[in-house]
Write a protein that holds these residues in place. Structure first.
Motif, mmCIF file in Angstrom:
data_model
loop_
_atom_site.group_PDB
_atom_site.id
_atom_site.type_symbol
_atom_site.label_atom_id
_atom_site.label_comp_id
_atom_site.label_asym_id
_atom_site.label_seq_id
_atom_site.Cartn_x
_atom_site.Cartn_y
_atom_site.Cartn_z
ATOM 1 N N LEU A 36 6.164 4.754 -12.947
ATOM 2 C CA LEU A 36 5.085 4.677 -13.932
ATOM 3 C C LEU A 36 4.783 6.049 -14.520
ATOM 4 O O LEU A 36 4.530 6.180 -15.727
ATOM 5 C CB LEU A 36 3.824 4.097 -13.281
ATOM 6 C CG LEU A 36 3.880 2.608 -12.923
ATOM 7 C CD1 LEU A 36 2.642 2.207 -12.139
ATOM 8 C CD2 LEU A 36 4.010 1.757 -14.184
ATOM 9 N N LEU A 45 4.998 3.999 -21.975
ATOM 10 C CA LEU A 45 3.688 3.377 -21.812
ATOM 11 C C LEU A 45 2.703 4.222 -22.614
ATOM 12 O O LEU A 45 2.322 5.309 -22.183
ATOM 13 C CB LEU A 45 3.289 3.319 -20.331
ATOM 14 C CG LEU A 45 4.109 2.381 -19.442
ATOM 15 C CD1 LEU A 45 3.732 2.565 -17.981
ATOM 16 C CD2 LEU A 45 3.922 0.924 -19.868
ATOM 17 N N LEU A 51 -2.582 -1.484 -17.672
ATOM 18 C CA LEU A 51 -1.613 -1.580 -16.583
ATOM 19 C C LEU A 51 -2.096 -2.653 -15.614
ATOM 20 O O LEU A 51 -2.990 -2.425 -14.801
ATOM 21 C CB LEU A 51 -1.483 -0.224 -15.882
ATOM 22 C CG LEU A 51 -1.065 0.931 -16.794
ATOM 23 C CD1 LEU A 51 -1.071 2.251 -16.044
ATOM 24 C CD2 LEU A 51 0.305 0.674 -17.412
ATOM 25 N N LEU A 56 2.997 -5.618 -13.276
ATOM 26 C CA LEU A 56 3.808 -4.513 -12.759
ATOM 27 C C LEU A 56 4.502 -4.908 -11.467
ATOM 28 O O LEU A 56 5.660 -4.518 -11.227
ATOM 29 C CB LEU A 56 2.935 -3.278 -12.544
ATOM 30 C CG LEU A 56 2.362 -2.645 -13.817
ATOM 31 C CD1 LEU A 56 1.369 -1.543 -13.468
ATOM 32 C CD2 LEU A 56 3.483 -2.082 -14.693
#
Length: 241
Positions: A36, A45, A51, A56
């Motif tokens: 991430l 992102l 998120l 995820l």
């Protein structure tokens, strides 16, 4: 006042050579966090992106627990922030963040670089030069996604040479957020080549052992970056929201 004998019980502690090394593989949390982090720093992102733990977890093939822990760690670095839906989103930088972040850097980094130059004296700085060469190669190839990380390696190679744990620890805390803000600024207004030239001048002063010059150039570099990014964010659609 009697002095403490720190060696008194040394015989009870086994020598370091007899202790087993820590070779534990990276946890799922670490792997999710690093993936991430890279996606945020490279712009995959974007700022404001929500998120969602469930999404995820499905994407990375893990449970929600390592995702939740990874997001907590990223929040501590400043890369993500709470949103209105009781979750987290990629941080949306504004001018206040830029001012506070770069003012903090300017208060500590130039002095760390000065101390490093004085401590090392006139000598080549291989780690910083390698990082600068990597950044220059990325600019030349047009592959600038990893440029923020390469630039952070350059800055870190300089300031960690001061050998002051307090200064280095403070500046290390700002590394990810600095790379993130700088990367966003570049996507709005590219200043890669100018910054590369400034880095080269700082490194030259460093390798000449000229502490005052290295300090001044570092301060000017940080101040200029602050002004450039602030202007870029001010020109961006939706800035300051």
């Amino acid at each position: 006042m009697p002095q403490t004998d720190y060696q008194a019980n040394s015989a009870e502690v086994p020598p370091a050579a007899t202790l087993p090394p820590l070779r534990q593989p990276a946890s799922r949390t670490d792997r999710v966090r690093d993936a991430l982090r890279q996606a945020i720093l490279e712009g995959a992102l974007p700022p404001g992106k929500a998120l969602v733990e469930r999404e995820l977890a499905e994407m990375y093939g893990v449970s929600k627990t390592p995702v939740r822990e990874a997001l907590k760690q990223l929040q501590s670095t400043g890369l993500v922030e709470p949103n209105a839906y009781q979750g987290v989103s990629v941080r949306r930088p504004d001018n206040r963040l830029v001012q506070e972040l770069y003012t903090a850097r300017c208060a500590a980094e130039p002095e760390a670089v000065r101390l490093a130059a004085v401590r090392l004296g006139a000598t080549p700085h291989a780690a910083a030069r390698q990082a600068l060469q990597e950044a220059t190669a990325l600019i030349g190839s047009g592959e600038t996604r990893g440029l923020g990380v390469a630039n952070r390696r350059f800055h870190r190679a300089l300031y960690t040479a001061c050998d002051n744990g307090f200064l280095c620890g403070f500046l290390d805390q700002l590394q990810d957020l600095t790379a993130f803000v700088a990367g966003l600024g570049w996507r709005l207004r590219a200043t890669w080549e100018e910054e590369a030239a400034e880095h080269a001048a700082i490194l030259t002063a460093m390798e000449q052992g000229d502490g005052p010059l290295a300090e001044r150039l570092t301060r000017e570099h940080i101040e200029k970056a602050k002004q450039t990014i602030s202007r870029a964010l001010g020109d961006a659609p939706g800035a300051g929201r």
